[in-house]
Write an enzyme that holds these catalytic residues in place. Structure first.
Site, PDB file in Angstrom:
ATOM      1  N   LYS A 113     -22.653 -18.840  14.643  1.00  0.00           N
ATOM      2  CA  LYS A 113     -22.157 -19.783  13.626  1.00  0.00           C
ATOM      3  C   LYS A 113     -21.456 -20.975  14.263  1.00  0.00           C
ATOM      4  O   LYS A 113     -21.547 -22.088  13.753  1.00  0.00           O
ATOM      5  CB  LYS A 113     -21.206 -19.072  12.649  1.00  0.00           C
ATOM      6  CG  LYS A 113     -21.941 -18.174  11.667  1.00  0.00           C
ATOM      7  CD  LYS A 113     -21.041 -17.812  10.500  1.00  0.00           C
ATOM      8  CE  LYS A 113     -21.778 -16.987   9.469  1.00  0.00           C
ATOM      9  NZ  LYS A 113     -20.915 -16.531   8.380  1.00  0.00           N
ATOM     10  N   LYS A 195     -33.466 -13.242  10.916  1.00  0.00           N
ATOM     11  CA  LYS A 195     -33.134 -12.574   9.652  1.00  0.00           C
ATOM     12  C   LYS A 195     -33.145 -13.561   8.481  1.00  0.00           C
ATOM     13  O   LYS A 195     -32.892 -14.758   8.662  1.00  0.00           O
ATOM     14  CB  LYS A 195     -31.782 -11.860   9.754  1.00  0.00           C
ATOM     15  CG  LYS A 195     -30.620 -12.776   9.817  1.00  0.00           C
ATOM     16  CD  LYS A 195     -29.295 -12.048   9.700  1.00  0.00           C
ATOM     17  CE  LYS A 195     -28.209 -13.112   9.660  1.00  0.00           C
ATOM     18  NZ  LYS A 195     -26.874 -12.728   9.760  1.00  0.00           N
ATOM     19  N   LYS A 198     -28.928 -17.109   3.912  1.00  0.00           N
ATOM     20  CA  LYS A 198     -28.623 -18.059   2.834  1.00  0.00           C
ATOM     21  C   LYS A 198     -28.703 -19.494   3.330  1.00  0.00           C
ATOM     22  O   LYS A 198     -29.023 -20.398   2.580  1.00  0.00           O
ATOM     23  CB  LYS A 198     -27.180 -17.842   2.345  1.00  0.00           C
ATOM     24  CG  LYS A 198     -27.022 -16.694   1.393  1.00  0.00           C
ATOM     25  CD  LYS A 198     -25.573 -16.597   0.929  1.00  0.00           C
ATOM     26  CE  LYS A 198     -25.212 -15.146   0.722  1.00  0.00           C
ATOM     27  NZ  LYS A 198     -23.783 -14.870   0.710  1.00  0.00           N
TER      28      LYS A 198
HETATM   29  P1  TYM Z   1     -22.717 -11.730   3.880  1.00  0.00           P
HETATM   30  O1  TYM Z   1     -22.120 -12.420   2.702  1.00  0.00           O
HETATM   31  O2  TYM Z   1     -23.336 -12.572   4.949  1.00  0.00           O
HETATM   32  O3  TYM Z   1     -23.825 -10.699   3.420  1.00  0.00           O
HETATM   33  C1  TYM Z   1     -23.588  -9.707   2.449  1.00  0.00           C
HETATM   34  C2  TYM Z   1     -24.288  -8.412   2.850  1.00  0.00           C
HETATM   35  O4  TYM Z   1     -25.701  -8.622   2.992  1.00  0.00           O
HETATM   36  C3  TYM Z   1     -26.135  -8.137   4.263  1.00  0.00           C
HETATM   37  N1  TYM Z   1     -27.260  -8.977   4.726  1.00  0.00           N
HETATM   38  C4  TYM Z   1     -28.484  -8.531   4.997  1.00  0.00           C
HETATM   39  N2  TYM Z   1     -29.026  -7.294   4.945  1.00  0.00           N
HETATM   40  C5  TYM Z   1     -30.329  -7.167   5.296  1.00  0.00           C
HETATM   41  N3  TYM Z   1     -31.110  -8.205   5.676  1.00  0.00           N
HETATM   42  C6  TYM Z   1     -30.615  -9.471   5.752  1.00  0.00           C
HETATM   43  N4  TYM Z   1     -31.380 -10.486   6.115  1.00  0.00           N
HETATM   44  C7  TYM Z   1     -29.248  -9.667   5.399  1.00  0.00           C
HETATM   45  N5  TYM Z   1     -28.437 -10.763   5.347  1.00  0.00           N
HETATM   46  C8  TYM Z   1     -27.223 -10.316   4.942  1.00  0.00           C
HETATM   47  C9  TYM Z   1     -24.916  -8.267   5.151  1.00  0.00           C
HETATM   48  O5  TYM Z   1     -25.012  -7.411   6.269  1.00  0.00           O
HETATM   49  C10 TYM Z   1     -23.802  -7.887   4.203  1.00  0.00           C
HETATM   50  O6  TYM Z   1     -23.670  -6.479   4.132  1.00  0.00           O
HETATM   51  N6  TYM Z   1     -18.793 -10.566   6.773  1.00  0.00           N
HETATM   52  C11 TYM Z   1     -19.549 -10.155   5.608  1.00  0.00           C
HETATM   53  C12 TYM Z   1     -18.716 -10.030   4.340  1.00  0.00           C
HETATM   54  C13 TYM Z   1     -17.508  -9.170   4.470  1.00  0.00           C
HETATM   55  C14 TYM Z   1     -17.499  -7.757   4.529  1.00  0.00           C
HETATM   56  C15 TYM Z   1     -16.125  -7.381   4.587  1.00  0.00           C
HETATM   57  C16 TYM Z   1     -18.494  -6.787   4.516  1.00  0.00           C
HETATM   58  C17 TYM Z   1     -16.207  -9.580   4.512  1.00  0.00           C
HETATM   59  N7  TYM Z   1     -15.373  -8.521   4.580  1.00  0.00           N
HETATM   60  C18 TYM Z   1     -15.745  -6.066   4.672  1.00  0.00           C
HETATM   61  C19 TYM Z   1     -18.095  -5.449   4.605  1.00  0.00           C
HETATM   62  C20 TYM Z   1     -16.737  -5.111   4.677  1.00  0.00           C
HETATM   63  C21 TYM Z   1     -20.631 -11.182   5.327  1.00  0.00           C
HETATM   64  O7  TYM Z   1     -20.519 -12.310   5.705  1.00  0.00           O
HETATM   65  O8  TYM Z   1     -21.640 -10.747   4.527  1.00  0.00           O
END
Ligand code: TYM
Length: 329
Positions: A113, A195, A198
């Site tokens: 990032k 992957k 968004k």
């Molecule tokens: P975020 O918002 O990027 O994504 C949300 C969830 O979706 C999963 N994900 C995917 N799974 C499969 N294939 C993909 N291409 C893909 N892209 C995203 C992510 O692994 C995530 O589970 N840091 C985290 C948010 C967060 C969080 C937490 C998660 C903040 N605090 C505490 C768990 C526990 C994030 O940016 O997710």
């Protein structure tokens, strides 16, 4: 005592996508019945990269409404907005002092990032995993349902917890990531070695949960495959493998049956059937979404009420941590 589940999703300019859903969100729904679940729209994580004010507010409502629409039920789970529970940031500060700069420098997501932020890299982006550790550790979480890209952050949360426990005794539970093996990493439709994301500049690479049937058909139709013809689960053909994995997640059955179903048929037919499955998944979600998102006052009331219910629980945890450290509480 029920198993405690915690997870979060960022409200970024785009609504959640199919990768978020198949990797993480559908687990959230399934886990609700048997466990104590906490699900969080992590707006404070979103602002680690620049977010236009109005877009952030809208995305927070949209993400919250979408989570309700996919089936998160506030009678079974807590569904809240991170910034409305200030104990998350309070614990993050405390944990910062038990996290080394070396550990944070090794985080893959930070490296990726920060490379994209050419002009300004916020300290928040660097510190992002500590806030995530605070999210998780605050609830004595057992399981964290996520996609594969978050596993390194969960391991860091465990390391931070272990360091703290080593010094002060058993304060934090050690959380475990929960992955759906087959869909932990859904790939971009345009560059299947990366992957689904968004923020992909190529809009055809990502299916968003609010995409119309026409858009879904168009994006799946233009998904990159290869020049071979046989439809088989073959990891050396990443484009096809990704499409078949999505197909199987939406219509669970043994691999061999899917291969048999498409025997002698081409990519065009696979893509047509896959687009139909995705549309069938999204239609009811989108219908519910419209009713939720149009009543912002109701959403706001629900968010606030959920946050208020949580605060006594997490307040106790923060006090315990402060007391252990020697802060006067
Ligand atoms: P975020 O918002 O990027 O994504 C949300 C969830 O979706 C999963 N994900 C995917 N799974 C499969 N294939 C993909 N291409 C893909 N892209 C995203 C992510 O692994 C995530 O589970 N840091 C985290 C948010 C967060 C969080 C937490 C998660 C903040 N605090 C505490 C768990 C526990 C994030 O940016 O997710």
């Amino acid at each position: 005592m029920k198993t405690v589940v915690f997870s979060g999703i960022q409200p970024s300019a785009q609504v959640p996508h199919l990768g978020n859903y198949l990797g993480a969100l559908r687990q959230w729904v399934d886990l609700q019945n048997k466990n104590q679940c906490y699900y969080c729209v992590v707006d404070l994580h979103a602002i680690t990269v620049p977010q236009p004010k109005q877009a952030l507010t809208e995305a927070t409502y949209a993400s919250y409404a979408l989570l309700l629409s996919i089936g998160i039920d506030t009678k079974l789970s807590k569904l809240f907005v991170q910034s409305q529970v200030p104990e998350h940031t309070e614990l993050a500060w405390l944990l910062n002092c038990y996290t080394s700069v070396g550990q944070l420098s090794r985080m893959t997501q930070y490296k990726e990032k920060s490379e994209k932020q050419k002009n300004f890299i916020s300290a928040g982006l660097y510190d992002y995993p500590v806030l995530m550790a605070a999210d998780i550790l605050l609830y004595d979480t057992d399981q964290v349902p996520v996609g594969e890209d978050q596993i390194q952050h969960i391991e860091l949360a465990r390391d931070i917890a272990e360091r703290f426990n080593h010094q002060y005794g058993p304060v934090f539970k050690l959380p475990k990531g929960l992955l759906l093996k087959e869909t932990a990493r859904i790939m971009s439709l345009q560059q299947p070695d990366q992957k689904m994301s968004k923020s992909d500049p190529n809009q055809n690479a990502t299916i968003f949960l609010l995409d119309s049937p026409d858009i879904v058909a168009k994006k799946i139709g233009s998904a990159v495959t290869d020049s071979q013809t046989e439809i088989r689960f073959d990891q050396s053909r990443p484009g096809l493998y990704n499409l078949l994995s999505i197909y199987r997640a939406l219509k669970p059955q043994p691999l061999a049956e899917i291969e048999k179903h498409f025997e002698g048929r081409g990519y065009k037919e696979l893509k047509k059937e896959l687009a139909e499955l995705i549309v069938d998944l999204l239609k009811p979600i989108q219908k519910r979404y419209q009713t939720f998102v149009n009543d912002k006052a109701e959403l706001k009331k629900l968010m606030k009420a959920q946050a208020e219910q949580i605060r006594p629980v997490v307040g106790k945890k923060v006090s315990e941590v402060k007391e252990k450290i020697g802060l006067v509480i």
